[in-house]
Design a protein around this motif. Structure first.
Motif, PDB file in Angstrom:
ATOM      1  N   MET A  22       0.805  -1.216   0.000  1.00  9.81           N
ATOM      2  CA  MET A  22       0.000   0.000   0.000  1.00  9.81           C
ATOM      3  C   MET A  22       0.838   1.266   0.000  1.00  9.81           C
ATOM      4  SD  MET A  22      -3.198  -1.281   2.279  1.00  9.81           S
ATOM      5  CE  MET A  22      -4.198   0.185   2.099  1.00  9.81           C
ATOM      6  N   HIS A  78      -4.959  -9.433   4.513  1.00 12.67           N
ATOM      7  CA  HIS A  78      -4.586  -8.280   5.329  1.00 12.67           C
ATOM      8  C   HIS A  78      -5.793  -7.835   6.145  1.00 12.67           C
ATOM      9  CE1 HIS A  78      -3.184  -3.767   5.276  1.00 12.67           C
ATOM     10  NE2 HIS A  78      -3.172  -4.287   6.471  1.00 12.67           N
ATOM     11  N   ILE A  79      -5.657  -7.934   7.444  1.00 15.97           N
ATOM     12  CA  ILE A  79      -6.688  -7.398   8.334  1.00 15.97           C
ATOM     13  C   ILE A  79      -6.159  -6.059   8.813  1.00 15.97           C
ATOM     14  CG2 ILE A  79      -7.945  -7.748  10.495  1.00 15.97           C
ATOM     15  CD1 ILE A  79      -7.458 -10.810   9.967  1.00 15.97           C
ATOM     16  N   PRO A  80      -6.675  -4.973   8.242  1.00 20.02           N
ATOM     17  CA  PRO A  80      -6.003  -3.689   8.425  1.00 20.02           C
ATOM     18  C   PRO A  80      -6.225  -3.083   9.807  1.00 20.02           C
ATOM     19  CG  PRO A  80      -7.944  -3.391   7.093  1.00 20.02           C
ATOM     20  CD  PRO A  80      -7.873  -4.849   7.392  1.00 20.02           C
ATOM     21  N   HIS A 139     -12.292   1.091   9.536  1.00 22.40           N
ATOM     22  CA  HIS A 139     -13.194   2.041   8.885  1.00 22.40           C
ATOM     23  C   HIS A 139     -12.539   2.695   7.686  1.00 22.40           C
ATOM     24  CE1 HIS A 139     -15.813   2.526  12.701  1.00 22.40           C
ATOM     25  NE2 HIS A 139     -15.885   1.348  12.140  1.00 22.40           N
ATOM     26  N   LYS A 140     -11.259   2.996   7.838  1.00 25.76           N
ATOM     27  CA  LYS A 140     -10.573   3.701   6.755  1.00 25.76           C
ATOM     28  C   LYS A 140     -10.242   2.735   5.621  1.00 25.76           C
ATOM     29  CE  LYS A 140      -6.303   6.208   5.921  1.00 25.76           C
ATOM     30  NZ  LYS A 140      -5.036   5.555   6.213  1.00 25.76           N
ATOM     31  N   ASP A 141      -9.633   1.601   5.951  1.00 25.21           N
ATOM     32  CA  ASP A 141      -9.122   0.718   4.908  1.00 25.21           C
ATOM     33  C   ASP A 141      -9.957  -0.535   4.686  1.00 25.21           C
ATOM     34  OD1 ASP A 141      -6.851   2.267   4.350  1.00 25.21           O
ATOM     35  OD2 ASP A 141      -5.817   1.456   6.087  1.00 25.21           O
ATOM     36  N   GLY A 142     -10.515  -1.063   5.764  1.00 23.15           N
ATOM     37  CA  GLY A 142     -11.039  -2.419   5.672  1.00 23.15           C
ATOM     38  C   GLY A 142     -12.430  -2.546   5.097  1.00 23.15           C
ATOM     39  N   LEU A 143     -13.222  -1.497   5.171  1.00 22.23           N
ATOM     40  CA  LEU A 143     -14.626  -1.618   4.798  1.00 22.23           C
ATOM     41  C   LEU A 143     -15.075  -0.406   4.007  1.00 22.23           C
ATOM     42  CD1 LEU A 143     -15.934  -2.647   8.319  1.00 22.23           C
ATOM     43  CD2 LEU A 143     -15.910  -4.153   6.336  1.00 22.23           C
ATOM     44  N   VAL A 144     -16.031  -0.644   3.127  1.00 22.76           N
ATOM     45  CA  VAL A 144     -16.742   0.484   2.542  1.00 22.76           C
ATOM     46  C   VAL A 144     -17.995   0.624   3.396  1.00 22.76           C
ATOM     47  CG1 VAL A 144     -17.812   1.395   0.459  1.00 22.76           C
ATOM     48  CG2 VAL A 144     -15.830  -0.102   0.277  1.00 22.76           C
ATOM     49  N   GLN A 186     -12.762  -8.443  -1.859  1.00 24.01           N
ATOM     50  CA  GLN A 186     -11.491  -8.965  -2.342  1.00 24.01           C
ATOM     51  C   GLN A 186     -11.649  -9.953  -3.499  1.00 24.01           C
ATOM     52  OE1 GLN A 186      -8.657  -7.831  -1.456  1.00 24.01           O
ATOM     53  NE2 GLN A 186      -8.378  -7.628   0.740  1.00 24.01           N
ATOM     54  N   ILE A 241     -14.628  -8.547   8.309  1.00 19.92           N
ATOM     55  CA  ILE A 241     -13.314  -8.479   7.650  1.00 19.92           C
ATOM     56  C   ILE A 241     -12.599  -9.815   7.797  1.00 19.92           C
ATOM     57  CG2 ILE A 241     -11.042  -7.402   7.714  1.00 19.92           C
ATOM     58  CD1 ILE A 241     -12.373  -4.837   8.568  1.00 19.92           C
ATOM     59  N   ARG A 301     -14.045 -12.401   5.522  1.00 20.27           N
ATOM     60  CA  ARG A 301     -13.651 -12.153   4.146  1.00 20.27           C
ATOM     61  C   ARG A 301     -12.203 -12.586   3.897  1.00 20.27           C
ATOM     62  NH1 ARG A 301     -13.824  -6.152   3.269  1.00 20.27           N
ATOM     63  NH2 ARG A 301     -11.675  -6.199   3.928  1.00 20.27           N
ATOM     64  N   GLU A 302     -11.326 -12.221   4.814  1.00 23.09           N
ATOM     65  CA  GLU A 302      -9.906 -12.485   4.592  1.00 23.09           C
ATOM     66  C   GLU A 302      -9.566 -13.965   4.789  1.00 23.09           C
ATOM     67  OE1 GLU A 302      -7.843 -10.155   3.340  1.00 23.09           O
ATOM     68  OE2 GLU A 302      -9.678  -8.972   3.239  1.00 23.09           O
TER      69      GLU A 302
END
Lengths: 512, 369
Positions: free
Chosen positions: A309, A339-341, A345-350, A362, A415, A418-419
């Motif tokens: 990233m 990757h479990i960020p 809120h910022k990276d992991g999910l819309v 993904q 998350i 999903r991962e």
């Protein structure tokens, strides 16, 4: 009637948001001169209850008594006038102010419109000495450590002569040493007649300092116990409503081949400073490698670099023996990197997408979910239902729930589902249990351990000593962008780990 | 109980009702203006607005459809970009660029056979509009230049450049405007002139509806739409998932530009005596597009109806001249309705709050019983 027994009585408080009862007939009684722990899972209603006490919310039912007198608190100023002060979880400080200015902010002594700082300075230095806070009144907030900033917040309450102090998860951001000092200061404060409400998840800390403990669960009041007679198991059972397994069960540690290898990874900040310098390590199959350290020592940047990233200044990364340094994020992900960020809120999910849309983030582009560019909605839905079922993701409208409205624990589960469902070679998990309650933590740790036991690799970045000690097979400590220790959990004590984290000790030479 | 509330508490209904309320507010405000400017005729004039195109029967409906075409296209352009997290305020410039390209092809490329000429002109307009969207898109994606500023500037560049190009290539000096396009470049009317006799209707409306459908499908059914919307809602998460967010920003602006460009072509190829005027005025269709997108709450279908509605009151406004209202008053009323349309989000939030309050009151009432 004389001296009231309780400084705070919150009787039968009910606070509703729409249909949802955040507090349902909750009673909290705090004695004068005690540390009263308030324990509960996320969303149990602790913050709501404190907001009611602080005048931010008006309860639908119930009464508040301070020193035996019924009072109405309609805003934080009322609370202040009653001597109630609060150290928030996220500090509310002005970064380009000095310590002195920050403390007097809002309570300035003036004469003819001119600030009179001399008196304030005297009072603050006096307080600082009394509690051994060792604080420099002229230092800028932006230059002092998080632990020091917290002391500024505490001094601010003391400066306003508050007698009832609320600490909202104060230890989440501190090193073990700092935690020790904070708990000592809290004990001194109550010895001098102050009363403290201590909001926390951490049972060890409750056992260490609190006199009594009230437990909330799902907005309801469960009970109040004397801490001395209560066990950790008992407290967590009250909090979660079932037995909790503290020591996760693991199969014996048998590391296999190298899955992920980082060689000499260096990352520069925007200002040209090395935030990660020359970091090398290997993660093996069947291993949980934990990177411990205090927040902001380069762990986040290291992970961003590993996952592609942000660009690396120097070094290389390989996955299963293949160099992936130049690969895109998508290619790394397809090669088996999950990757479990850190910031879900910022990276992991819309957040404004539904749960099912987030669960395919993904792999929406695979043949399974699309045909000639068109999404297969039925496949998406049934896949999402499967994951929801298997990972026990709870939400209002199942796969159609908007993720923003889900609880933190369930967002994190989404998350993880999903991962992990992608059957990755390596899972890079950054603070996967941050802000979650005991039940969710237990679950997520079990999932990571299942990966390890299934002969996959796990790279865990953690700030929490308990997590580091309990889950890891091997620990690397990062300090100021470098690896300063490479140890096994059974060979080290928490205190020693704390010294490494604080930079007071190092056992690994940087062979640059 | 639960079923009864289901529809009325759905998202779509809330959007719809708030748009309707916004329109009602605008109409009331307009009525007030009419009373101030000419009390005796106010009611009659107002009824003209409300009746809209129906005053003139089928011809009026045809006129409404004709007016609606360009603003549906620019509205779609703005709304589409908005769904992908971009504020395309440059629809005017893209519209103008498209209009010029279409007229240029219409005037100059006379070698093209009948039946293909107009199609090529539209494609040229699409490309020109796309180019005008591409530049702010590239700047946004790779240089982090705010697309609002970049596209506003592209509006001016587009206007002056088109003026310059018209003067130097397809200029009618007598009238200070572009030359007329060859008749083979006119949009086919496909018999619509017989149905809506006396109107200027052509297949432009079908092209606009086709675009609405395509954008609707793109946004709601495809993986590409999934990516675009995800980037609009959370760019970081897209990056995390390996989606090329920069490429998507560029593509999104290109598509938005192309839509506006087609809008320009559809207006200027319609054989209605419309010529590119050499004036220092930014095409108002672009800004009307913003209003249409707002009123339609950025949903393609919503935009189609919002565009039709604005066209409807525009036709009605024209009829107000029968009641001795000056055209300026008409413009004010139309503007007031659009203005309130922009407030429809505010109204929506207000409705939301009222609903919550009511529910609370109801529950408290039940609790006490």
């Amino acid at each position: 009637m004389g001296q009231a027994e309780y400084v705070i009585e919150m009787n039968h408080i009910t606070k509703q948001f729409g249909n949802f009862k955040a507090n349902d007939d909750v009673t909290l009684k705090v004695k004068k001169g005690e540390i009263h722990a308030l324990l509960g899972e996320n969303g149990a209603g602790k913050s709501t209850l404190m907001s009611v006490l602080f005048g931010l919310y008006q309860p639908e039912q119930g009464e508040i008594r301070i020193n035996g007198k019924a009072v109405k608190i309609s805003n934080p100023n009322d609370a202040n006038a009653l001597g109630i002060g609060m150290v928030h979880q996220h500090f509310k400080l002005v970064h380009n102010f000095t310590v002195l200015e920050s403390i007097v902010l809002g309570h300035e002594t003036t004469k003819g419109g001119i600030l009179r700082m001399a008196e304030a300075r005297k009072k603050i230095t006096g307080l600082s000495e009394r509690y051994k806070f060792k604080i420099d009144p002229d230092a800028y907030i932006s230059d002092i450590t998080v632990g020091m900033q917290q002391r500024v917040e505490i001094l601010k309450m003391l400066y306003c002569d508050n007698d009832i102090l609320i600490f909202d998860e104060p230890t989440a951001v501190l090193t073990p040493q700092e935690i020790g000092e904070l708990l000592k200061a809290m004990k001194q404060l109550v010895a001098e007649g102050k009363s403290i409400i201590f909001i926390t998840h951490k049972l060890n800390e409750i056992k260490a300092v609190a006199d009594r403990c009230s437990v909330l669960r799902k907005g309801k009041y469960i009970g109040t116990v004397e801490v001395e007679t209560a066990t950790k198991e008992m407290l967590s059972e009250m909090m979660v409503g079932r037995k909790v397994n503290f020591k996760p069960q693991k199969q014996p540690y048998q590391p296999g081949k190298t899955i992920l290898e980082a060689k000499g990874v260096t990352v520069k900040s925007r200002y040209g400073k090395d935030v990660v310098s020359n970091v090398s390590f290997q993660v093996h199959a069947g291993e949980i490698l934990t990177i411990a350290g205090i927040d902001g020592n380069g762990q986040s940047e290291l992970v961003y670099a590993l996952t592609g990233m942000i660009p690396m200044e120097a070094g290389s990364v390989s996955l299963n023996g293949r160099d992936i340094t130049e690969d895109s994020i998508r290619r790394r992900s397809l090669a088996g990197m999950a990757h479990i960020p850190e910031d879900r809120h910022k990276d992991g999910l819309v957040l404004d997408y539904t749960l099912q849309e987030n669960l395919i983030l993904q792999n929406y582009f695979t043949q399974r979910f699309q045909k000639r560019g068109f999404l297969k909605f039925d496949a998406v839905r049934s896949y999402a239902r499967g994951l929801i079922e298997r990972f026990d993701i709870r939400s209002g409208q199942g796969e159609d729930s908007i993720v923003r409205g889900m609880s933190g624990g369930n967002q994190q589960k989404a998350i993880i589902a999903r991962e992990l469902d992608r059957d990755p070679e390596i899972v890079i998990a950054v603070q996967p249990v941050r802000g979650l309650d005991v039940g969710a933590i237990e679950y997520i740790h079990q999932q990571l351990i299942a990966q390890r036991d299934g002969k996959k690799a796990v790279l865990l970045v953690s700030l929490e000593l308990d997590e580091v000690m309990e889950v890891s097979d091997r620990i690397l400590v990062m300090y100021e962008g470098e690896i300063v220790a490479d140890v096994k959990p059974e060979e080290i004590t928490a205190e020693e780990l704390g010294l490494y984290m604080a930079g007071a000790k190092r056992s690994v030479k940087n062979e640059a | 109980m639960k079923h009864k509330h289901h529809f009325f508490e759905s998202e779509g209904f809330a959007s719809f009702i708030s748009s309707v309320l916004a329109i009602a507010c605008g109409l009331l405000f307009g009525l007030g203006i009419l009373f101030i400017s000419n009390p005796s005729q106010a009611y009659g004039g107002f009824m003209m607005v409300v009746q809209g195109c129906f005053t003139d029967g089928l011809a009026g409906i045809g006129l409404m459809l004709y007016y609606a075409v360009p603003i549906i296209m620019t509205g779609l352009s703005v709304g589409f970009a908005f769904r992908t997290g971009l504020f395309n305020i440059g629809a005017s410039g893209q519209f103008t660029a498209g209009a010029f390209a279409a007229v240029y092809v219409g005037v100059k490329w006379t070698f093209l056979p009948e039946g293909i000429h107009w199609l090529v002109a539209i494609l040229a307009a699409m490309l020109a509009g796309a180019l005008w969207g591409l530049i702010p898109g590239l700047l946004k994606a790779y240089r982090n230049v705010n697309e609002v500023i970049a596209s506003i500037m592209m509006n001016y560049i587009g206007m002056y450049l088109v003026n310059y190009l018209v003067r130097n290539t397809i200029y009618d000096q007598m009238k200070n405007q572009s030359l007329g396009v060859k008749s083979s470049a006119y949009l086919p009317t496909a018999g619509l002139e017989n149905i809506f006799a006396g109107s200027k209707l052509n297949i432009g409306i079908f092209i606009a509806i086709l675009c609405v459908v395509i954008i609707h499908v793109l946004l709601s059914r495809t993986t590409f739409g999934y990516e675009l919307k995800a980037c609009g809602k959370n760019e970081n998460a897209c990056k995390y998932a390996g989606i090329n967010a920069k490429r998507n920003v560029v593509l999104s602006m290109v598509i938005a530009g192309a839509l506006s460009g087609i809008g320009g072509a559809l207006l200027y190829l319609s054989n209605t005596g419309k010529y590119l005027q050499v004036l220092d005025v930014i095409a108002p269709e672009g800004f009307n597009g913003i209003c249409v997108a707002l009123l339609g709450q950025s949903s393609p279908i919503g935009i189609l109806f919002a565009g039709l509605f604005i066209a409807y009151i525009t036709v009605g406004g024209g009829n107000m001249q029968l009641f001795n209202f000056v055209p300026e008053v008409i413009d004010i009323i139309v503007a007031a309705i659009i203005y309130c349309g922009a407030l429809s989000l505010l109204i929506r939030n207000l409705l939301e709050r009222i609903k919550v309050k009511k529910r609370q009151a109801r529950e408290r009432g039940e609790g006490q019983r």
